[in-house]
Design a protein around this motif. Structure first.
Motif: not given
Ligand SMILES: NC(=O)c1ccc[n+]([C@@H]2O[C@H](COP(=O)([O-])OP(=O)(O)OC[C@H]3O[C@@H](n4cnc5c(N)ncnc54)[C@H](O)[C@@H]3O)[C@@H](O)[C@H]2O)c1
Length: 377
Positions: A9-11, A31, A36, A69, A91-92, A118, A120, A166, A179
């Motif tokens: 996903g995004m991160f 994913d 994706r 995730v 992830e956190k 994470d 960071e 979410w 978050q």
């Molecule tokens: N460390 C940081 O600075 C930081 C910044 C942003 C997000 N995050 C963390 O990163 C994680 C993801 O965030 P995001 O913004 O990318 O969310 P997102 O919704 O954009 O992406 C999450 C992805 O995980 C996939 N997914 C869900 N369950 C799954 C599973 N069981 N197996 C495989 N894939 C699965 C989803 O389909 C989705 O593509 C979260 O835990 C968030 O807290 C951390």
């Protein structure tokens, strides 16, 4: 270091680029949404992609799995990763309950794998420098650490947090406390020691009760390019908090206070004051660190060049608006990836990263916050 990425996903997607910049190779991406995984694989030239976690975990060419995730899916995926004997970067925040975080710590310890979360921000050179100064006794014994972090992500249409994804739901691990405050709380504790969870009091307040529902065809990754063009289909009720605060005593007797908000109009980013019995350190919203001992005049302090991040000096110094604005986070992530490469290869045991037992303390404090939910008008 060869990495398996779970969650594109995004991160997760952006972390692949960061791993590559850090000299690591992402060899497989997974994913549950197959498109994706495919899109990330094509974008970064990764030979293997899958929609099955078990397929990625069965590979024998992976040194570290990054699980990116949503928090409410972290337990199942991180647990499976540990069971497969793989080193893991989660992830956190680490899961959505202290109970699950504790289980993961026990599982990782029993399996003897490297376990990291994470957070960071620990790698920003200014913070590394402050951590060193505190250890060397620059401020004597730390007494009070007051940390504020005010951002506008959840008011900004370029970010998924603006929408009813979410990130806007407590049960999924969303809201500013889980978050965002999780990062600053981890950072503060990594400098002055770990909160005694039984002393922690806090508030978690939701002011924005509805957010636009994102058209399901828009992935969070695409969102960054769409901004206010993102197609929406109405409004949904949400419950993620917009302001979160925690105060408590650390095991070394420091009064720690952290407050985060992510819906302010004019963000000041990360600012803090750290008082000890022999001196003071402060970080202002321009990213400038000041400090003095005893009767000295307060002076600007700059991190030594050897602490610079892969692409230059402190992000706090560069942006002044905190470290999580878009790609900024990436530079610190690279430093984390390089640290993990050294520990997973056995080249060094020295690490700055957050381990599962440390993340468990933060998760326990977040759990107590969840009991003080307030719905603001
Ligand atoms: N460390 C940081 O600075 C930081 C910044 C942003 C997000 N995050 C963390 O990163 C994680 C993801 O965030 P995001 O913004 O990318 O969310 P997102 O919704 O954009 O992406 C999450 C992805 O995980 C996939 N997914 C869900 N369950 C799954 C599973 N069981 N197996 C495989 N894939 C699965 C989803 O389909 C989705 O593509 C979260 O835990 C968030 O807290 C951390």
């Amino acid at each position: 270091m060869r990495v398996g990425m779970i969650g594109a996903g995004m991160f997760g997607d952006s972390s692949i680029a960061r791993f590559h910049d850090a000299g690591a190779e992402v060899v497989s991406v997974c994913d549950v949404v197959p498109d994706r995984a495919r899109a990330s694989a094509e974008k970064y030239g990764i030979a293997h992609f899958s929609d099955k976690v078990s397929e990625l975990l069965a590979r024998d060419d992976i040194d570290l799995v990054h699980v990116a995730v949503p928090p409410n899916h972290l337990y199942e995926v991180v647990s499976a990763t540990i069971a497969a004997g793989k080193n893991v970067l989660s992830e956190k925040p680490l899961t959505t309950s202290a109970q699950d975080a504790r289980k993961l710590f026990e599982e990782a310890t029993a399996a003897g794998v490297v376990h990291a979360v994470d957070h960071e921000m620990r790698y920003d050179p200014l913070h590394c420098h402050v951590r060193n100064l505190v250890r060397e006794g620059f401020i004597g014994r730390p007494r009070v650490f007051s940390v504020r972090d005010f951002q506008r992500y959840a008011r900004d249409q370029r970010y998924p947090t603006y929408y009813a994804t979410w990130t806007a739901f407590r049960e999924a691990g969303g809201g500013v406390g889980q978050q965002h405050l999780s990062h600053t709380l981890d950072l503060a504790q990594s400098i002055v020691g770990w909160l005694k969870p039984e002393t922690a009091v806090g508030h978690s307040v939701t002011y924005m009760h509805q957010r636009p529902v994102l058209d399901p065809s828009v992935t969070p990754v695409a969102l960054f390019g769409l901004g206010d063009q993102a197609p929406t289909t109405g409004l949904a009720d949400v419950n993620g908090d917009d302001v979160a605060t925690v105060s408590g005593l650390t095991s070394t007797g420091v009064v720690l206070h952290v407050v985060s908000g992510w819906t302010v109009h004019h963000p000041t980013g990360l600012t803090w004051e750290l008082y000890g019995d022999e001196g003071t350190l402060t970080l202002n919203s321009a990213g400038e660190l000041y400090g003095a001992r005893h009767d000295q005049e307060v002076q600007r302090i700059v991190a030594p060049p050897e602490l610079a991040l892969p692409h230059g000096p402190s992000l706090l110094e560069q942006s002044g608006l905190g470290v999580l604005e878009g790609q900024c986070v990436g530079f610190m992530f690279e430093a984390l990836a390089q640290n993990l490469a050294r520990t997973t290869s056995g080249a060094s045991t020295e690490h700055v990263y957050c381990t599962f037992d440390e993340a468990l303390v933060t998760r326990t404090v977040l759990d107590s916050l969840a009991q003080s939910v307030i719905t603001g008008e």
